[in-house]
Design a protein around this motif. Structure first.
Motif, PDB file in Angstrom:
ATOM      1  N   GLU A 222       0.809  -1.226   0.000  1.00 30.81           N
ATOM      2  CA  GLU A 222       0.000   0.000   0.000  1.00 30.81           C
ATOM      3  C   GLU A 222       0.843   1.278   0.000  1.00 30.81           C
ATOM      4  O   GLU A 222       0.507   2.243  -0.671  1.00 30.81           O
ATOM      5  CB  GLU A 222      -0.946   0.019   1.209  1.00 30.81           C
ATOM      6  N   VAL A 223       1.953   1.277   0.755  1.00 33.29           N
ATOM      7  CA  VAL A 223       2.768   2.496   0.855  1.00 33.29           C
ATOM      8  C   VAL A 223       3.339   2.875  -0.502  1.00 33.29           C
ATOM      9  O   VAL A 223       3.228   4.028  -0.954  1.00 33.29           O
ATOM     10  CB  VAL A 223       3.899   2.303   1.893  1.00 33.29           C
TER      11      VAL A 223
ATOM     12  N   LEU B  25      -6.085   4.650  -0.617  1.00 30.60           N
ATOM     13  CA  LEU B  25      -6.074   5.141   0.756  1.00 30.60           C
ATOM     14  C   LEU B  25      -7.068   4.374   1.625  1.00 30.60           C
ATOM     15  O   LEU B  25      -6.811   4.107   2.801  1.00 30.60           O
ATOM     16  CB  LEU B  25      -6.401   6.640   0.777  1.00 30.60           C
TER      17      LEU B  25
ATOM     18  N   THR C  13      -5.938   0.897   3.276  1.00 29.53           N
ATOM     19  CA  THR C  13      -4.980   0.835   4.381  1.00 29.53           C
ATOM     20  C   THR C  13      -5.645   0.712   5.742  1.00 29.53           C
ATOM     21  O   THR C  13      -5.067   0.148   6.672  1.00 29.53           O
ATOM     22  CB  THR C  13      -4.078   2.085   4.379  1.00 29.53           C
ATOM     23  N   GLY C  14      -6.846   1.285   5.890  1.00 31.36           N
ATOM     24  CA  GLY C  14      -7.520   1.265   7.189  1.00 31.36           C
ATOM     25  C   GLY C  14      -6.968   2.279   8.164  1.00 31.36           C
ATOM     26  O   GLY C  14      -7.459   2.382   9.294  1.00 31.36           O
ATOM     27  N   ASP C  15      -5.957   3.037   7.760  1.00 31.61           N
ATOM     28  CA  ASP C  15      -5.378   4.059   8.634  1.00 31.61           C
ATOM     29  C   ASP C  15      -6.303   5.278   8.688  1.00 31.61           C
ATOM     30  O   ASP C  15      -6.833   5.727   7.660  1.00 31.61           O
ATOM     31  CB  ASP C  15      -4.001   4.468   8.093  1.00 31.61           C
ATOM     32  N   VAL C  16      -6.477   5.832   9.882  1.00 24.76           N
ATOM     33  CA  VAL C  16      -7.422   6.936  10.054  1.00 24.76           C
ATOM     34  C   VAL C  16      -7.024   8.143   9.216  1.00 24.76           C
ATOM     35  O   VAL C  16      -7.863   8.770   8.556  1.00 24.76           O
ATOM     36  CB  VAL C  16      -7.517   7.325  11.550  1.00 24.76           C
ATOM     37  N   ASN C  17      -5.731   8.488   9.221  1.00 23.15           N
ATOM     38  CA  ASN C  17      -5.282   9.642   8.442  1.00 23.15           C
ATOM     39  C   ASN C  17      -5.538   9.436   6.950  1.00 23.15           C
ATOM     40  O   ASN C  17      -5.969  10.359   6.247  1.00 23.15           O
ATOM     41  CB  ASN C  17      -3.791   9.899   8.688  1.00 23.15           C
ATOM     42  N   ASN C  18      -5.260   8.231   6.468  1.00 17.36           N
ATOM     43  CA  ASN C  18      -5.506   7.937   5.051  1.00 17.36           C
ATOM     44  C   ASN C  18      -6.998   7.952   4.728  1.00 17.36           C
ATOM     45  O   ASN C  18      -7.408   8.409   3.659  1.00 17.36           O
ATOM     46  CB  ASN C  18      -4.903   6.585   4.677  1.00 17.36           C
TER      47      ASN C  18
ATOM     48  N   GLN D 132     -16.316   3.779   7.860  1.00 13.26           N
ATOM     49  CA  GLN D 132     -15.073   3.357   8.495  1.00 13.26           C
ATOM     50  C   GLN D 132     -14.594   4.383   9.523  1.00 13.26           C
ATOM     51  O   GLN D 132     -14.026   4.024  10.549  1.00 13.26           O
ATOM     52  CB  GLN D 132     -13.986   3.150   7.436  1.00 13.26           C
TER      53      GLN D 132
END
Length: 443
Positions: free
Chosen positions: A181-182, A209, A212-217, A248
């Motif tokens: 993903e990165v 984005l 990824t499941g990352d909050v910022n993304n 999400q």
């Protein structure tokens, strides 16, 4: 550099080496000829001087003949010495040339990158076909070698044309398909910066984005989708993506707003629709509970027994957490190896255990655990806490396929030499079931 240029350069270097080796020998040969001519001229000059000395009466005829004989003997001795000194050098030169060429070939065979050059050429030739397969969404059919060749070819093309936004987009999609993903986001970001007006690139970036499941993304993806929806508010695909990313993030307002736009256009049995509805109910319940807790806290604060009530609330919270822990849904899995796997399977790397929905084509894992490879058998607990997305957990499924895989690098892409085993199971709500998986298949 083309092959023709490569061959011309190599031929020139070989010719230069041969000239350097032969030059000293040719130079010495010319010096030997010059020395021989010089000595002959000296002898002739001395003979002329002897004739003149005889005529002048300085020496007798006998002395002249004796001097001439001595000159002849000296000339013969010097010629024999020069012949021996400048003997035939062809054999040493030939042996040296053969040894030099042999050493050069051996060294070149050890250090050359011809195999990789050939691989790069083949990858570039296969680029159109593989790119078409990637663009059509069939990346799952690509083998590990296809992915490596495609990545190599795209990087080579981007090195020559760094401003090609399409190439960066293809590279990003490729990295996304194998779980990188990165790198995928970096490549797609580059494509968006090169062609900011291309909405398709921005949509792909939002999708990357979201994976990824990352909050910022997720927040960034939501911002991108809002911008796209401002330009095209009637686009149902964008509205659905916006509803998913908002769910999400726990953004109830936007989840309800954009799900309402597509609600009547989704099939009644759509998994996505069911998950969004469940998520909206969950968010609404959390909102109601939060409001009730706030009201209760305000009332308790006003009572004289607030301290006792606070203590009771803490105890109740601890009990609720304990009950919640006991009511988890999932499996206690015992992972073991078959006889063949215990011998041939990798001993270093990672053990990846994941569960997928058995009743749909959605291959996204509902729960994943990754551990370093240790001695077998291994016990692994797979529950709703191991979900990749909060709205897609084991509690939302009825039947699953549980897979245990021995991975060399921990990458989601299947590599040659990895082993796995799978078993089907039914999910029992609010219960931890026991399960056994045998790793017995080489990939």
């Amino acid at each position: 550099m083309s092959w023709s240029e490569f061959y011309i350069i190599v031929s020139g270097l070989i010719t230069l080496v041969l000239l350097i080796v032969a030059f000293p020998w040719l130079r010495n040969k010319n010096h030997a000829k010059q020395d021989s001519l010089s000595n002959t001229q000296i002898v002739k000059q001395r003979l002329a001087e002897l004739d003149r000395e005889v005529q002048e009466g300085l020496i007798s005829e006998h002395d002249k003949r004796q001097a001439v004989d001595e000159l002849k003997l000296a000339l013969v001795d010097e010629s024999a010495f020069q012949s021996h000194k400048t003997g035939n050098a062809k054999l040493p030169l030939a042996i040296g040339a053969v040894l030099a060429i042999a050493c050069g070939v051996i060294v070149y065979a050890q250090v050359n990158q011809m195999g990789r050059v050939t691989q790069a050429s083949q990858a570039i030739e296969a680029l159109p076909e593989l790119s078409q397969q990637l663009a059509s969404g069939n990346a799952n059919n690509l083998t590990q070698q296809d992915i490596a060749s495609l990545a190599l070819a795209i990087r080579q093309r981007l090195r020559e044309e760094p401003e090609d936004d399409t190439g960066w987009m293809y590279f990003g999609r490729l990295m996304l398909s194998i779980g990188q993903e990165v790198q995928a986001i970096e490549a797609i970001d580059k494509a968006v910066s090169l062609a900011p007006s291309n909405s398709a690139n921005r949509i792909t970036l939002a999708q990357a984005l979201m994976t990824t499941g990352d909050v910022n993304n997720l927040e960034r993806a939501q911002s991108i989708l809002l911008g796209l929806l401002n330009d095209n508010p009637a686009n149902d695909n964008l509205a659905l993506m916006m509803a998913v990313v908002s769910a999400q993030l726990g953004d109830l307002e936007n989840t309800q707003r954009f799900y309402k736009q597509v609600e009547g256009k989704l099939p009644a049995d759509s998994d996505m629709a069911q998950r969004l509805v469940a998520r909206i109910k969950e968010l609404q319940g959390n909102t109601s509970e939060m409001a009730a807790l706030q009201n209760t806290a305000a009332e308790i604060t006003d009572t004289p027994t607030a301290q006792n009530a606070s203590s009771e609330a803490k105890n109740a919270s601890s009990e609720a957490q304990s009950d919640s822990s006991e009511a988890q849904t999932g499996f206690n899995i015992t992972v073991n190896l078959s006889d063949d796997a215990s011998i041939e399977a990798p001993k270093d790397g990672f053990l990846i255990v994941f569960a997928q929905d058995a009743n749909s084509d959605n291959k996204m894992p509902a729960a994943v655990v990754k551990l370093p490879i240790e001695d077998f058998p291994v016990s692994v607990t797979l529950t709703t806490e191991n979900a990749m997305m909060p709205q897609f957990t084991l509690a939302t499924l009825s039947d699953v396929v549980v897979t245990a895989r021995l991975s060399k690098d921990g990458n989601v892409a299947v590599s040659k030499g990895e082993w796995q085993g799978s078993v089907s199971a039914s999910v029992t709500a609010n219960e931890i079931s026991s399960l056994s998986v045998i790793i017995d298949k080489e990939l």
